[in-house]
Design a protein around this motif. Structure first.
Motif, PDB file in Angstrom:
ATOM      1  N   LEU A 165       0.945  -2.051  -0.004  1.00 23.70           N
ATOM      2  CA  LEU A 165       0.083   0.298  -0.172  1.00 23.70           C
ATOM      3  C   LEU A 165       0.744   1.513   0.179  1.00 23.70           C
ATOM      4  O   LEU A 165       0.602   2.456  -0.391  1.00 23.70           O
ATOM      5  N   ARG A 166       2.007   1.227   0.719  1.00 19.36           N
ATOM      6  CA  ARG A 166       2.825   2.158   0.621  1.00 19.36           C
ATOM      7  C   ARG A 166       3.515   2.422  -0.599  1.00 19.36           C
ATOM      8  O   ARG A 166       3.468   3.719  -0.993  1.00 19.36           O
ATOM      9  N   LEU A 167       3.700   1.947  -1.475  1.00 17.73           N
ATOM     10  CA  LEU A 167       4.367   1.565  -2.893  1.00 17.73           C
ATOM     11  C   LEU A 167       3.361   2.395  -3.803  1.00 17.73           C
ATOM     12  O   LEU A 167       4.056   2.312  -4.748  1.00 17.73           O
ATOM     13  N   LEU A 168       2.031   1.607  -3.808  1.00 17.06           N
ATOM     14  CA  LEU A 168       1.436   2.216  -5.058  1.00 17.06           C
ATOM     15  C   LEU A 168       1.294   3.715  -5.264  1.00 17.06           C
ATOM     16  O   LEU A 168       1.237   4.599  -6.018  1.00 17.06           O
ATOM     17  N   ASP A 169       2.164   4.416  -4.335  1.00 16.55           N
ATOM     18  CA  ASP A 169       1.985   6.466  -4.238  1.00 16.55           C
ATOM     19  C   ASP A 169       2.913   6.094  -5.657  1.00 16.55           C
ATOM     20  O   ASP A 169       3.150   7.602  -6.245  1.00 16.55           O
ATOM     21  N   ARG A 170       4.064   5.185  -5.897  1.00 15.35           N
ATOM     22  CA  ARG A 170       5.089   5.711  -7.414  1.00 15.35           C
ATOM     23  C   ARG A 170       4.521   5.274  -8.343  1.00 15.35           C
ATOM     24  O   ARG A 170       5.768   5.388  -9.161  1.00 15.35           O
ATOM     25  N   LEU A 171       3.307   4.701  -8.407  1.00 12.82           N
ATOM     26  CA  LEU A 171       3.281   4.490  -9.777  1.00 12.82           C
ATOM     27  C   LEU A 171       2.534   5.806 -10.309  1.00 12.82           C
ATOM     28  O   LEU A 171       2.267   6.763  -9.374  1.00 12.82           O
ATOM     29  N   ASP A 172       3.083   6.183 -11.904  1.00 10.43           N
ATOM     30  CA  ASP A 172       2.924   6.786 -12.962  1.00 10.43           C
ATOM     31  C   ASP A 172       2.072   5.874 -14.184  1.00 10.43           C
ATOM     32  O   ASP A 172       2.826   5.880 -14.955  1.00 10.43           O
TER      33      ASP A 172
ATOM     34  N   ASP B 150       7.152  -7.021 -16.189  1.00 15.83           N
ATOM     35  CA  ASP B 150       7.097  -8.355 -16.890  1.00 15.83           C
ATOM     36  C   ASP B 150       9.386  -8.506 -16.634  1.00 15.83           C
ATOM     37  O   ASP B 150       9.300  -8.951 -16.442  1.00 15.83           O
ATOM     38  N   VAL B 151       9.234  -7.544 -15.835  1.00 16.56           N
ATOM     39  CA  VAL B 151      10.801  -8.088 -15.515  1.00 16.56           C
ATOM     40  C   VAL B 151      10.799  -8.418 -14.461  1.00 16.56           C
ATOM     41  O   VAL B 151      11.516  -9.608 -13.674  1.00 16.56           O
ATOM     42  N   LEU B 152       9.336  -8.888 -13.209  1.00 16.65           N
ATOM     43  CA  LEU B 152       9.480  -9.666 -12.131  1.00 16.65           C
ATOM     44  C   LEU B 152       9.743 -10.805 -12.893  1.00 16.65           C
ATOM     45  O   LEU B 152      10.095 -11.921 -11.377  1.00 16.65           O
TER      46      LEU B 152
ATOM     47  N   PRO C 118      13.348  -0.683  -8.764  1.00 23.62           N
ATOM     48  CA  PRO C 118      13.627  -1.479  -7.545  1.00 23.62           C
ATOM     49  C   PRO C 118      12.520  -0.956  -6.513  1.00 23.62           C
ATOM     50  O   PRO C 118      11.320  -2.386  -6.687  1.00 23.62           O
ATOM     51  N   ALA C 119      11.810  -0.266  -5.890  1.00 15.79           N
ATOM     52  CA  ALA C 119      11.064  -0.166  -5.951  1.00 15.79           C
ATOM     53  C   ALA C 119       9.740  -0.915  -6.389  1.00 15.79           C
ATOM     54  O   ALA C 119       8.554  -1.168  -6.286  1.00 15.79           O
ATOM     55  N   LEU C 120       9.436  -0.132  -7.884  1.00 17.32           N
ATOM     56  CA  LEU C 120       8.211  -0.672  -8.938  1.00 17.32           C
ATOM     57  C   LEU C 120       8.155  -1.841  -8.709  1.00 17.32           C
ATOM     58  O   LEU C 120       7.500  -3.153  -8.941  1.00 17.32           O
ATOM     59  N   LEU C 121       9.521  -2.956  -9.290  1.00 17.04           N
ATOM     60  CA  LEU C 121       9.655  -4.322  -8.278  1.00 17.04           C
ATOM     61  C   LEU C 121       9.612  -5.192  -7.435  1.00 17.04           C
ATOM     62  O   LEU C 121       8.629  -6.048  -7.346  1.00 17.04           O
ATOM     63  N   ASP C 122       9.061  -4.207  -6.482  1.00 17.81           N
ATOM     64  CA  ASP C 122       8.684  -4.723  -5.466  1.00 17.81           C
ATOM     65  C   ASP C 122       7.037  -4.672  -4.916  1.00 17.81           C
ATOM     66  O   ASP C 122       6.497  -5.677  -5.294  1.00 17.81           O
ATOM     67  N   LEU C 123       6.878  -3.667  -5.567  1.00 14.51           N
ATOM     68  CA  LEU C 123       5.135  -3.554  -5.862  1.00 14.51           C
ATOM     69  C   LEU C 123       4.865  -4.663  -6.561  1.00 14.51           C
ATOM     70  O   LEU C 123       3.593  -5.398  -6.062  1.00 14.51           O
TER      71      LEU C 123
END
Length: 297
Positions: free
Chosen positions: A187-194, A234-236, A247-252
């Motif tokens: 939930l914290r990482l959702l703010d990084r989405l663009d 896809d990188v996942l 890396p943060a979006l990969l965690d997301l």
């Protein structure tokens, strides 16, 4: 899926294939391959001709499935790696049958690669660089902020509707703290989405969805997960050392996968089920995703 569908017979699939796609098809053979859909080999004139798929209503409605397969076919016009479905005599890529929708791709002789090679990296790069095709769905985060509370309530009483219910319930109950920690990070990482940076993504371009044809082509299979999304989706699938990413979006997207899989498997095994190859795979998948969440402590 490993077991044939209970709601649709092979004869029904055969008749639909002959009526809408290819009247020369004479036989179908169920294939215990993949997980999440049912598959058959369709033979005509004594030779394999089509790979037939019946997708269950897990990720799509009938309308969104049609739009997604049409978008994949549009990509295939310029990307040779896209092994897309073929249109029926009605000009559609899917046909509703039983609880899901039927589609066909050409049968290609070859083998599944064992590692992600340069061709696979190039295929994913090309996909991400392609213009978004008309009708492509946009990926949206799907994990409920209430997931932990929902799982806690679901596991409060024994699961007696099927033979694997109690082992599944105990696994979920024991992993609730890890699910809670993963959900908080997610939930914290959702703010990084663009969304303005989203690109066409396959969703699962690992080796299990690759095929090396006898003529040397590398094909990406199973396009029902095609979405406009962060490239990290896809990188996942094994490309973290091969493609640029946040890396943060990969965690997301990793947490999105793990948490949603735990929820889906829990719902499945809480309900009526048999002890068969598919439900044993589901229990194994549930335990694997819970272990993955625990490993990130």
């Amino acid at each position: 899926m490993h077991e044939p569908p209970q709601d649709v017979s092979t004869d029904e699939v055969l008749q639909r294939v002959r009526t809408l796609w290819d009247p020369e098809v004479t036989a179908l053979e169920h294939l215990a391959v993949g997980f999440g859909g049912w598959h058959w080999r369709a033979d005509a004139r004594g030779e394999p001709r089509w790979f037939v798929t019946l997708d269950p209503p897990l990720w799509h409605t009938a309308e969104s499935a049609e739009a997604t397969y049409a978008a994949a076919a549009s990509l295939a016009a310029t990307l040779t790696c896209v092994h897309a479905s073929v249109p029926s005599a009605q000009g559609r890529f899917t046909s509703t049958l039983g609880p899901g929708w039927l589609s066909l791709t050409p049968w290609v002789t070859g083998r599944r690669p064992t590692t992600i090679d340069a061709d696979a990296v190039r295929a994913v790069r090309d996909l991400h660089a392609a213009p978004a095709p008309e009708g492509i769905l946009t990926w949206e985060p799907a994990v409920s902020p209430e997931l932990v509370d929902e799982l806690a309530a679901l596991t409060a009483e024994p699961w007696t509707a099927g033979p694997l219910g109690e082992p599944a319930r105990r696994a979920v109950r024991a992993g609730l703290a890890d699910v809670r920690r993963g959900l908080t990070a997610y939930l914290r990482l959702l703010d990084r989405l663009d969304p303005s940076a989203y690109v066409p993504t396959h969703g699962e371009p690992g080796v299990h969805n690759q095929w090396r044809a006898d003529d040397g082509r590398l094909l990406l299979l199973d396009w029902e997960t095609l979405r406009l999304a962060p490239r990290e989706r896809d990188v996942l699938a094994g490309y973290a050392d091969l493609l640029p990413h946040d890396p943060a979006l990969l965690d997301l997207v990793r947490l999105e996968w793990q948490l949603s899989e735990v929820g889906s498997y829990a719902e499945w095994l809480h309900g009526p089920h048999q002890d068969d190859a598919d439900t044993r795979t589901a229990l194994g998948g549930l335990r694997e995703e819970l272990a993955g969440l625990a490993a990130t402590r």
